[in-house]
Design a protein around this motif. Structure first.
Motif, PDB file in Angstrom:
ATOM      1  N   ARG A 144       0.832  -1.215   0.000  1.00 61.01           N
ATOM      2  CA  ARG A 144       0.000   0.000   0.000  1.00 61.01           C
ATOM      3  C   ARG A 144       0.862   1.259   0.000  1.00 61.01           C
ATOM      4  NH1 ARG A 144      -3.581  -3.160   2.869  1.00 61.01           N
ATOM      5  NH2 ARG A 144      -2.683  -2.660   4.893  1.00 61.01           N
ATOM      6  N   LYS A 145       1.954   1.192   0.758  1.00 64.11           N
ATOM      7  CA  LYS A 145       2.858   2.358   0.798  1.00 64.11           C
ATOM      8  C   LYS A 145       3.449   2.615  -0.592  1.00 64.11           C
ATOM      9  CE  LYS A 145       7.453   3.530   2.447  1.00 64.11           C
ATOM     10  NZ  LYS A 145       7.654   4.739   3.200  1.00 64.11           N
ATOM     11  N   CYS A 146       3.927   1.550  -1.246  1.00 64.44           N
ATOM     12  CA  CYS A 146       4.535   1.712  -2.581  1.00 64.44           C
ATOM     13  C   CYS A 146       3.504   2.236  -3.584  1.00 64.44           C
ATOM     14  CB  CYS A 146       5.072   0.384  -3.103  1.00 64.44           C
ATOM     15  SG  CYS A 146       6.526  -0.189  -2.241  1.00 64.44           S
ATOM     16  N   GLU A 279       2.550  13.747   8.401  1.00 60.66           N
ATOM     17  CA  GLU A 279       3.478  13.177   7.427  1.00 60.66           C
ATOM     18  C   GLU A 279       4.588  12.433   8.164  1.00 60.66           C
ATOM     19  OE1 GLU A 279       4.601  15.815   4.151  1.00 60.66           O
ATOM     20  OE2 GLU A 279       6.526  14.760   4.106  1.00 60.66           O
ATOM     21  N   CYS A 280       4.787  11.192   7.805  1.00 62.82           N
ATOM     22  CA  CYS A 280       5.861  10.380   8.391  1.00 62.82           C
ATOM     23  C   CYS A 280       7.198  10.870   7.816  1.00 62.82           C
ATOM     24  CB  CYS A 280       5.622   8.923   8.024  1.00 62.82           C
ATOM     25  SG  CYS A 280       6.900   7.800   8.586  1.00 62.82           S
ATOM     26  N   SER A 281       8.300  10.545   8.487  1.00 62.51           N
ATOM     27  CA  SER A 281       9.609  10.991   7.976  1.00 62.51           C
ATOM     28  C   SER A 281       9.895  10.414   6.588  1.00 62.51           C
ATOM     29  CB  SER A 281      10.712  10.604   8.956  1.00 62.51           C
ATOM     30  OG  SER A 281      10.684   9.205   9.120  1.00 62.51           O
ATOM     31  N   CYS A 282       9.212   9.315   6.221  1.00 63.88           N
ATOM     32  CA  CYS A 282       9.430   8.719   4.893  1.00 63.88           C
ATOM     33  C   CYS A 282       8.596   9.435   3.826  1.00 63.88           C
ATOM     34  CB  CYS A 282       9.093   7.231   4.913  1.00 63.88           C
ATOM     35  SG  CYS A 282       7.316   6.901   5.006  1.00 63.88           S
ATOM     36  N   GLY A 283       7.736  10.356   4.255  1.00 63.93           N
ATOM     37  CA  GLY A 283       6.936  11.114   3.291  1.00 63.93           C
ATOM     38  C   GLY A 283       5.499  10.628   3.166  1.00 63.93           C
ATOM     39  N   ARG A 290       4.664   7.860  13.156  1.00 67.02           N
ATOM     40  CA  ARG A 290       5.338   7.062  12.119  1.00 67.02           C
ATOM     41  C   ARG A 290       4.320   6.213  11.397  1.00 67.02           C
ATOM     42  NH1 ARG A 290       9.847   3.478  14.373  1.00 67.02           N
ATOM     43  NH2 ARG A 290      11.020   3.780  12.477  1.00 67.02           N
ATOM     44  N   CYS A 291       4.531   6.042  10.104  1.00 70.72           N
ATOM     45  CA  CYS A 291       3.558   5.235   9.348  1.00 70.72           C
ATOM     46  C   CYS A 291       3.756   3.755   9.692  1.00 70.72           C
ATOM     47  CB  CYS A 291       3.671   5.498   7.856  1.00 70.72           C
ATOM     48  SG  CYS A 291       5.072   4.711   7.060  1.00 70.72           S
ATOM     49  N   LYS A 292       2.737   2.977   9.359  1.00 72.40           N
ATOM     50  CA  LYS A 292       2.749   1.540   9.685  1.00 72.40           C
ATOM     51  C   LYS A 292       3.929   0.839   9.018  1.00 72.40           C
ATOM     52  CE  LYS A 292       0.625  -1.570  11.947  1.00 72.40           C
ATOM     53  NZ  LYS A 292       0.193  -2.828  11.695  1.00 72.40           N
ATOM     54  N   ALA A 293       4.246   1.244   7.790  1.00 66.27           N
ATOM     55  CA  ALA A 293       5.339   0.591   7.056  1.00 66.27           C
ATOM     56  C   ALA A 293       6.659   0.813   7.796  1.00 66.27           C
ATOM     57  CB  ALA A 293       5.412   1.132   5.627  1.00 66.27           C
ATOM     58  N   CYS A 294       6.920   2.056   8.217  1.00 65.04           N
ATOM     59  CA  CYS A 294       8.166   2.337   8.936  1.00 65.04           C
ATOM     60  C   CYS A 294       8.215   1.587  10.254  1.00 65.04           C
ATOM     61  CB  CYS A 294       8.322   3.833   9.170  1.00 65.04           C
ATOM     62  SG  CYS A 294       8.746   4.715   7.650  1.00 65.04           S
ATOM     63  N   GLN A 295       7.065   1.489  10.950  1.00 64.74           N
ATOM     64  CA  GLN A 295       7.032   0.737  12.221  1.00 64.74           C
ATOM     65  C   GLN A 295       7.385  -0.723  11.985  1.00 64.74           C
ATOM     66  OE1 GLN A 295       3.320   1.180  14.396  1.00 64.74           O
ATOM     67  NE2 GLN A 295       3.217   3.323  13.831  1.00 64.74           N
TER      68      GLN A 295
HETATM   69 ZN    ZN Z   1       6.962   6.071   7.121  1.00 61.35          ZN
END
Ligand code: ZN
Ligand code: FES
Ligand code: ZN
Length: 301
Positions: A144-146, A279-283, A290-295
């Motif tokens: 989903r992030k991609c 906005e998460c640090s990954c954008g 933090r977004c779920k993907a980064c977690q």
């Molecule tokens: Zn993130």
């Protein structure tokens, strides 16, 4: 058995409305309902570009084909096919080859993103590290992030996915049984546009899985029929068999589940208005810091 509308042989009997349809009339029956959904869900004033998330499976190929049939000739719309290579050896590559062939044949722009490039590892590396969580959790969140970031970079106003009626009914019942009403209120198609989050559209949400499969066959679409080696054997499949059993006993149950939800959805959204995303640090947009993907990714290290 003959088709109810012409002299041709019927290819299907639709139990929930008692009709026999030939291949041509079955295709029009599906197209009519999907076009109605597209009219409801697509607002081209948000942007002319529609991203279609395509894995090469039947549902995403049918979604892509129907969006192309609906918007392909319009000057105010542009279709972009986006695919994710999750890095599952022997499974994903052949299906993405099918998508690429379709895009070449119909001159559609094709964009691909891979877990390996994005995160430094693919699902074959992540699955053994996923511990007590299912590999599917990682796969779904990272995919989903991609998809969202790729659709955003392409400045798309919509992101179409191949979710069918069966998937939708299963998710609704799962959330209902878990008491997760908040998640239910946030289920797509998205009505509120949030910064950074490309609104999802789900044109097949009114099409039962069987009809999606039959449409792909009737339209002569090539699709990948393999099963992911990490397919989640747990919860969703239990709901799949419960709902299939319900449908067998009372044809039309899947539609009733969806229509009950549609009547409740405005009240749920009123009761639980969506909080503004950060906005998460990954954008990526996120509800927390933090977004779920980064977690999930940091948990792997
Ligand atoms: Zn993130
Ligand atoms: Fe969930 Fe492939 S990882 S279906
Ligand atoms: Zn017919």
């Amino acid at each position: 058995m003959r088709c109810d509308h012409c002299q041709n042989d019927a290819v299907t009997f639709i139990r929930y409305n008692g009709s026999h349809l030939c291949s041509g009339h079955f295709m029009s029956y599906v197209e009519r309902r999907v076009k109605r959904e597209l009219r409801k869900q697509v607002d081209l004033s948000r942007g002319s570009r529609i991203a279609v998330a395509v894995s090469g499976g039947k549902d995403s190929m049918v979604t892509l084909d129907l969006i192309r049939r609906t918007f392909g000739k319009r000057r105010d719309a542009e279709i972009h096919c986006i695919s994710i290579d999750e890095g599952i050896d022997g499974y994903r590559r052949p299906s993405l080859d099918i998508v690429q062939r379709y895009c070449q044949e119909h001159s559609l722009p094709y964009h691909e993103r891979s877990f390996a490039k994005e995160f430094g590892k693919g699902m074959d590396d992540i699955a053994p590290l996923s511990g007590s969580s299912s590999p599917c959790t990682y796969c779904g969140v990272l995919r989903r992030k991609c998809l969202n970031s790729l659709a955003r970079e392409l400045e798309c106003g919509h992101l179409a996915t191949g979710l069918n009626l069966d998937d939708t009914a299963q998710s609704l019942m799962m959330n209902f049984a878990r008491g997760d009403v908040e998640r239910m209120a946030r289920m797509g198609p998205h009505v509120k546009v949030q910064p950074g989050l490309i609104p999802r559209i789900q044109p097949l949400r009114v099409i039962p899985e069987k009809e999606s499969y039959l449409y792909a066959m009737c339209a002569g679409l090539e699709f990948h029929d393999g099963e992911c080696p990490y397919a989640d054997a747990a919860l969703r499949n239990q709901y799949r068999s419960i709902i299939d059993e319900l449908e067998k006993r009372s044809p039309g149950s899947k539609f009733s589940i969806l229509s009950s939800y549609e009547q409740l959805a405005p009240m749920l959204r009123d009761r639980m208005p969506q909080t503004d995303l950060r906005e998460c640090s990954c954008g990526e947009p996120t509800l927390s810091t933090r977004c779920k993907a980064c977690q999930l990714l940091s948990g792997l290290q």
